[in-house]
Write an enzyme that holds these catalytic residues in place. Structure first.
Site, PDB file in Angstrom:
ATOM      1  N   THR A  78      -8.276  -1.620   1.337  1.00 24.16           N
ATOM      2  CA  THR A  78      -7.487  -2.485   0.571  1.00 24.16           C
ATOM      3  C   THR A  78      -7.864  -3.889   0.728  1.00 24.16           C
ATOM      4  OG1 THR A  78      -5.530  -0.841   0.378  1.00 24.16           O
ATOM      5  CG2 THR A  78      -5.315  -3.349  -0.172  1.00 24.16           C
ATOM      6  N   PHE A 127      -4.846  -8.845  15.822  1.00 26.53           N
ATOM      7  CA  PHE A 127      -3.648  -8.535  16.762  1.00 26.53           C
ATOM      8  C   PHE A 127      -3.309  -7.144  17.104  1.00 26.53           C
ATOM      9  CE2 PHE A 127      -2.793 -12.059  13.488  1.00 26.53           C
ATOM     10  CZ  PHE A 127      -2.294 -13.138  14.388  1.00 26.53           C
ATOM     11  N   GLU A 134      -1.594  -7.624   2.102  1.00 29.29           N
ATOM     12  CA  GLU A 134      -1.328  -6.340   1.996  1.00 29.29           C
ATOM     13  C   GLU A 134      -0.151  -5.742   3.149  1.00 29.29           C
ATOM     14  OE1 GLU A 134      -3.517  -2.027   2.503  1.00 29.29           O
ATOM     15  OE2 GLU A 134      -3.805  -3.562   3.862  1.00 29.29           O
ATOM     16  N   HIS A 141      -1.353  10.975  -1.291  1.00 32.51           N
ATOM     17  CA  HIS A 141      -0.830  10.188  -2.335  1.00 32.51           C
ATOM     18  C   HIS A 141      -0.093  10.904  -3.539  1.00 32.51           C
ATOM     19  CE1 HIS A 141      -4.197   7.163  -0.758  1.00 32.51           C
ATOM     20  NE2 HIS A 141      -3.232   7.307   0.085  1.00 32.51           N
ATOM     21  N   ASP A 172       0.778  -1.189   0.134  1.00 38.23           N
ATOM     22  CA  ASP A 172      -0.269   0.090  -0.155  1.00 38.23           C
ATOM     23  C   ASP A 172       0.906   1.370   0.068  1.00 38.23           C
ATOM     24  OD1 ASP A 172      -1.892   2.036   0.608  1.00 38.23           O
ATOM     25  OD2 ASP A 172      -3.341   0.729   1.537  1.00 38.23           O
ATOM     26  N   SER A 206      -7.077   4.218  -1.828  1.00 41.89           N
ATOM     27  CA  SER A 206      -7.115   2.728  -2.158  1.00 41.89           C
ATOM     28  C   SER A 206      -8.265   1.834  -2.215  1.00 41.89           C
ATOM     29  CB  SER A 206      -6.216   2.259  -0.643  1.00 41.89           C
ATOM     30  OG  SER A 206      -5.100   2.969  -0.447  1.00 41.89           O
ATOM     31  N   ASP A 226      -1.174  -0.282  -4.752  1.00 40.75           N
ATOM     32  CA  ASP A 226      -2.446   0.520  -5.144  1.00 40.75           C
ATOM     33  C   ASP A 226      -2.193   1.879  -5.589  1.00 40.75           C
ATOM     34  OD1 ASP A 226      -1.727   1.175  -2.467  1.00 40.75           O
ATOM     35  OD2 ASP A 226      -3.557   0.930  -1.478  1.00 40.75           O
ATOM     36  N   HIS A 227      -1.090   2.627  -5.068  1.00 45.10           N
ATOM     37  CA  HIS A 227      -0.835   3.815  -5.244  1.00 45.10           C
ATOM     38  C   HIS A 227       0.424   4.209  -4.985  1.00 45.10           C
ATOM     39  CE1 HIS A 227      -1.368   4.933  -1.320  1.00 45.10           C
ATOM     40  NE2 HIS A 227      -2.818   4.397  -1.411  1.00 45.10           N
TER      41      HIS A 227
END
Length: 599
Positions: free
Chosen positions: A241, A367, A411, A553, A128, A178, A457-458
């Protein structure tokens, strides 16, 4: 050889027979070959000249006046250098390394299955926010951590035989988010920013527009085809994502019911966490007669979206006084356990390590209350967290118990978060961990039956600039070739090799390994004198040109790397949605799902 025939201008004298000549016997024809030197007028590359004629004076030699025909054969132009001439190349380490790489690439490409349906397994890795500059800087940093200069290093996925670029824009946005980008990869259809698992006809935030615009994901198709399915992320498992692999939502922010407007809840729209737990039932409801067994592996963060807003439900490592966010009173972890009594729910390193993958039918791990820790900060987790590579290994070991194969999405979500915080150290560290996770997948599978794709993704507005010398610390100040002192900008201050176009800007937090600590300070505008600042520490946040509360982004293309059946289709620059179609081609997901529905 190139041949050239020349007719001699010598005059041939015919001698009439007489009694004196008859006594000397017949006249002989003589042929003579002469070597032409390189650079000669007739042949620049050298050659052979053949002359012939009759020995009319019977002296046993071919005199010039006796030549009646001349033939010249020129040598071909030199097509390669001699071994001696090539020595400066063949003895050079760069040249030799390239020859080895060429041989390995030829062998690897030759072994890739190029027919449809040859992939039993598919693994999609998504870094990501992992733009090209991030890959480059992470490569250098990983190499330098191994004691190399760094630039010559290679991340695991960079060695894959096929690569290309993906255009990341959303249907309605030049610079993407995303939700839209992952929906394109997961479903094969580009869509708007901020929406998940639905096409561009959706109206963001309008629950009523979801129905009829839902897309089918590769995860769902694999499930329908009878394969095992899994999702792994270091972000919240309900984040954009990972959510795009299983959910349909008019807004990426509807992670639990408390995030949704009352109108959307009343209209029957389901929050993302609930959709995860109800994945099996929701998929079966969309297709009459379909019977699937649901997701086998789900590992990530985001526990707060699965628990009631009640301290009684706090986990052992809760950070907030009330960990859960859900306002509907539902404990989705309990609901999952009830649905899958043979499955295992884990929430810390110890319980994760205790899972026997060979005998585990289903695994659900949450987690952290929110996102999992940055890789560099993971040791500070209260209950302990597995790394991305450890989760990848466990996921594969559970999923490959299915003879029909599996589909897994992994991811590295926190690369993006570190960039947003303006902290290159953590972004590059998490990229390095992604590289390790990819290597785990390569080691545990075969390129003969497993397609592995690694992409992003970007990207981010993360730059590598200046003129630093070879081997200069990638997080350091720019030190030019031939010098040991940092370069100075026009303001007479040093500057770093990596930086950001926008964001929170300079922070000097020393050994702080949590990039998010930078949000505790207001954006820093303007330049800062870095003369006495160690810019290589985990807590250093690079300067930014445009002050914003969070870095943004970027819009440029991202890399796509592939190996295994169908990997040859990953080439050139394509719409991001093509990635789905490559995976479908490799594993015949649509065809197998159709066959299952027809039964």
């Amino acid at each position: 050889m190139k041949k050239l025939n020349l007719i001699s201008l010598a005059v041939v004298v015919a001698l009439a027979g007489c009694s004196d000549d008859d006594d000397k016997g017949p006249i002989e024809t003589i042929t003579v070959e002469n070597t032409l030197a390189v650079g000669s007028e007739q042949c620049v590359n050298g050659g052979t000249e053949t002359v012939s004629g009759e020995d009319t004076n019977r002296n046993g030699e071919l005199d010039s006046a006796e030549i009646t025909e001349t033939t010249v054969a020129c040598n071909d132009p030199a097509t390669s250098l001699t071994a001696q001439q090539l020595a400066p190349l063949t003895s050079n380490d760069w040249f030799k390394a390239a020859k080895v790489k060429m041989a390995a690439s030829e062998e690897s490409i030759a072994g890739v299955a190029k027919e449809s349906g040859k992939a039993k397994n598919v693994i999609l890795f998504v870094g990501d926010g992992m733009g090209i500059s991030t890959v480059t800087a992470a490569r250098i940093m990983a190499g330098q951590l191994e004691g190399k200069l760094g630039e010559e290093h290679q991340l695991s996925f960079e060695a894959m035989p096929f690569s290309g670029f993906a255009k990341t824009y959303n249907v309605d946005a030049q610079t993407p988010d995303s939700a839209g980008t992952m929906t394109a990869m997961a479903s094969g259809v580009k869509t708007d920013a901020g929406v998940i698992g639905v096409d561009e006809d959706i109206e963001r935030g309008n629950c009523a527009t979801v129905a009829g615009n839902e897309l089918v994901t590769a995860t769902e198709l694999a499930e329908m085809a009878g394969k095992s399915t899994g999702i792994v992320s270091t972000a919240r498992i309900t984040h954009a994502t990972p959510a795009a692999t299983y959910a349909k939502s008019a807004d990426r922010n509807w992670e639990d019911v408390s995030d949704m407007p009352e109108a959307a809840v009343a209209a029957g729209c389901e929050d993302i966490a609930s959709q995860l737990v109800n994945f099996e039932a929701n998929l079966e409801a969309r297709y009459a007669g379909l019977d699937v067994d649901g997701l086998e592996v789900v590992l990530g963060g985001g526990r707060r979206h699965f628990l009631p807003k009640d301290a009684a439900f706090n986990s052992a490592d809760a950070v907030s006084s009330v960990e859960g966010d859900r306002t509907d009173g539902r404990d989705l972890t309990a609901e999952w356990k009830a649905k899958y009594p043979a499955g295992q729910y884990v929430m810390d390193q110890a319980s994760f390590n205790a899972v026997n993958a060979d005998t585990t039918e289903r695994l659900f791990g949450l987690f952290n209350e929110s996102h999992m820790q940055y890789e560099a900060d993971r040791a500070n987790d209260i209950a302990g967290e597995p790394s991305l590579s450890e989760m990848t290994a466990k996921a594969i070991d559970v999923l490959d118990n299915n003879d029909k194969g599996f589909f897994l999405t992994v991811e590295a979500g926190r690369i993006d978060h570190a960039h947003h915080a303006g902290n290159a150290y953590n972004a590059l560290s998490d990229t390095g961990e992604l590289s390790k996770a990819v290597q785990v997948a390569l080691d545990k599978t075969s390129i003969e039956d497993t397609l592995i794709i690694v992409t992003a993704d970007h990207s981010h507005v993360f730059t590598i600039a200046g003129y630093p010398k070879r081997g200069n610390p990638i997080l350091g100040k720019v030190v030019p070739v031939g010098s040991d002192e940092p370069s100075l900008a026009a303001d007479n201050m040093p500057y770093t090799t990596v930086g950001y176009t926008n964001g929170g800007g300079f922070r000097d937090l020393g050994d702080e390994t949590d990039a998010d600590a930078g949000y505790n300070f207001a954006p820093v505008t303007g330049r800062v004198d870095l003369t006495d600042v160690d810019t290589t520490t985990p807590g250093f946040h690079q300067e930014a040109v445009v002050p914003l509360s969070s870095e943004t982004h970027a819009a440029e293309d991202v890399g796509v790397y592939a190996v295994g059946p169908g990997a040859h289709l990953v080439t050139g620059t394509n719409e991001q949605s093509l990635i789905f179609h490559v995976m479908d081609y490799a594993a015949d997901l649509v065809k197998q799902a159709d066959a299952k529905l027809a039964q």
